[in-house]
Design a protein around this motif. Structure first.
Motif, PDB file in Angstrom:
ATOM      1  N   THR A  86       0.825  -1.206   0.000  1.00 27.61           N
ATOM      2  CA  THR A  86       0.000   0.000   0.000  1.00 27.61           C
ATOM      3  C   THR A  86       0.856   1.252   0.000  1.00 27.61           C
ATOM      4  OG1 THR A  86      -1.698  -1.199   1.206  1.00 27.61           O
ATOM      5  CG2 THR A  86      -1.851   1.189   1.204  1.00 27.61           C
ATOM      6  N   LYS A  87       1.902   1.270   0.803  1.00 26.96           N
ATOM      7  CA  LYS A  87       2.755   2.462   0.868  1.00 26.96           C
ATOM      8  C   LYS A  87       3.449   2.715  -0.458  1.00 26.96           C
ATOM      9  CE  LYS A  87       3.526   1.719   5.724  1.00 26.96           C
ATOM     10  NZ  LYS A  87       3.120   0.302   5.795  1.00 26.96           N
ATOM     11  N   LEU A  88       3.892   1.667  -1.142  1.00 22.95           N
ATOM     12  CA  LEU A  88       4.528   1.839  -2.444  1.00 22.95           C
ATOM     13  C   LEU A  88       3.537   2.392  -3.463  1.00 22.95           C
ATOM     14  CD1 LEU A  88       6.686  -1.405  -2.676  1.00 22.95           C
ATOM     15  CD2 LEU A  88       7.492   0.920  -2.381  1.00 22.95           C
ATOM     16  N   PHE A  89       2.302   1.932  -3.406  1.00 22.54           N
ATOM     17  CA  PHE A  89       1.266   2.398  -4.314  1.00 22.54           C
ATOM     18  C   PHE A  89       0.989   3.888  -4.090  1.00 22.54           C
ATOM     19  CE2 PHE A  89      -3.298   2.980  -5.286  1.00 22.54           C
ATOM     20  CZ  PHE A  89      -3.267   2.683  -6.643  1.00 22.54           C
ATOM     21  N   VAL A  90       0.846   4.289  -2.832  1.00 21.94           N
ATOM     22  CA  VAL A  90       0.587   5.695  -2.503  1.00 21.94           C
ATOM     23  C   VAL A  90       1.783   6.558  -2.896  1.00 21.94           C
ATOM     24  CG1 VAL A  90       0.204   7.316  -0.602  1.00 21.94           C
ATOM     25  CG2 VAL A  90      -1.065   5.166  -0.683  1.00 21.94           C
ATOM     26  N   THR A  91       2.995   6.097  -2.630  1.00 20.03           N
ATOM     27  CA  THR A  91       4.203   6.853  -3.006  1.00 20.03           C
ATOM     28  C   THR A  91       4.258   7.058  -4.510  1.00 20.03           C
ATOM     29  OG1 THR A  91       5.389   5.980  -1.103  1.00 20.03           O
ATOM     30  CG2 THR A  91       6.718   6.880  -2.898  1.00 20.03           C
ATOM     31  N   ALA A  92       3.952   6.027  -5.284  1.00 20.08           N
ATOM     32  CA  ALA A  92       3.957   6.148  -6.742  1.00 20.08           C
ATOM     33  C   ALA A  92       2.942   7.198  -7.208  1.00 20.08           C
ATOM     34  CB  ALA A  92       3.662   4.809  -7.385  1.00 20.08           C
ATOM     35  N   ILE A  93       1.789   7.233  -6.594  1.00 20.95           N
ATOM     36  CA  ILE A  93       0.774   8.212  -6.959  1.00 20.95           C
ATOM     37  C   ILE A  93       1.243   9.616  -6.607  1.00 20.95           C
ATOM     38  CG2 ILE A  93      -1.544   9.063  -6.390  1.00 20.95           C
ATOM     39  CD1 ILE A  93      -2.377   6.112  -6.123  1.00 20.95           C
ATOM     40  N   LEU A  94       1.829   9.771  -5.413  1.00 20.43           N
ATOM     41  CA  LEU A  94       2.268  11.094  -4.976  1.00 20.43           C
ATOM     42  C   LEU A  94       3.432  11.623  -5.818  1.00 20.43           C
ATOM     43  CD1 LEU A  94       2.049  10.699  -1.122  1.00 20.43           C
ATOM     44  CD2 LEU A  94       0.505  11.970  -2.617  1.00 20.43           C
ATOM     45  N   LEU A  95       4.322  10.739  -6.236  1.00 18.44           N
ATOM     46  CA  LEU A  95       5.458  11.156  -7.038  1.00 18.44           C
ATOM     47  C   LEU A  95       5.027  11.486  -8.446  1.00 18.44           C
ATOM     48  CD1 LEU A  95       8.217   8.694  -5.824  1.00 18.44           C
ATOM     49  CD2 LEU A  95       8.013  11.114  -5.310  1.00 18.44           C
TER      50      LEU A  95
END
Length: 65
Positions: free
Chosen positions: A56-65
């Motif tokens: 989940t954290k990787l998914f959110v980070t990808a969206i934010l970046l």
């Protein structure tokens, strides 16, 4: 200290001694018992940048970046 937390502590210590990491934080959660373990070792403070792992954290980070 339980055997699992002692093993987690040894792993974190070994990671910092390798020289590849200035600090390490590890957390584990056992869904069956509800127990949590958190280990921190090395040169860490509130301003130390870190990257949290987990799907989940990787998914959110990808969206934010």
């Amino acid at each position: 200290m339980s055997a699992a937390s002692a093993r987690l502590q040894r792993l974190a210590d070994r990671m910092v001694r390798s020289g590849m990491h200035c600090g390490v934080t590890l957390s584990m959660f056992d869904r069956e018992t509800g127990r949590e373990m958190h280990i921190g070792v090395g040169n860490l403070d509130s301003r130390t940048p870190c990257f949290a792992t987990g799907v989940t954290k990787l998914f959110v980070t990808a969206i934010l970046l």
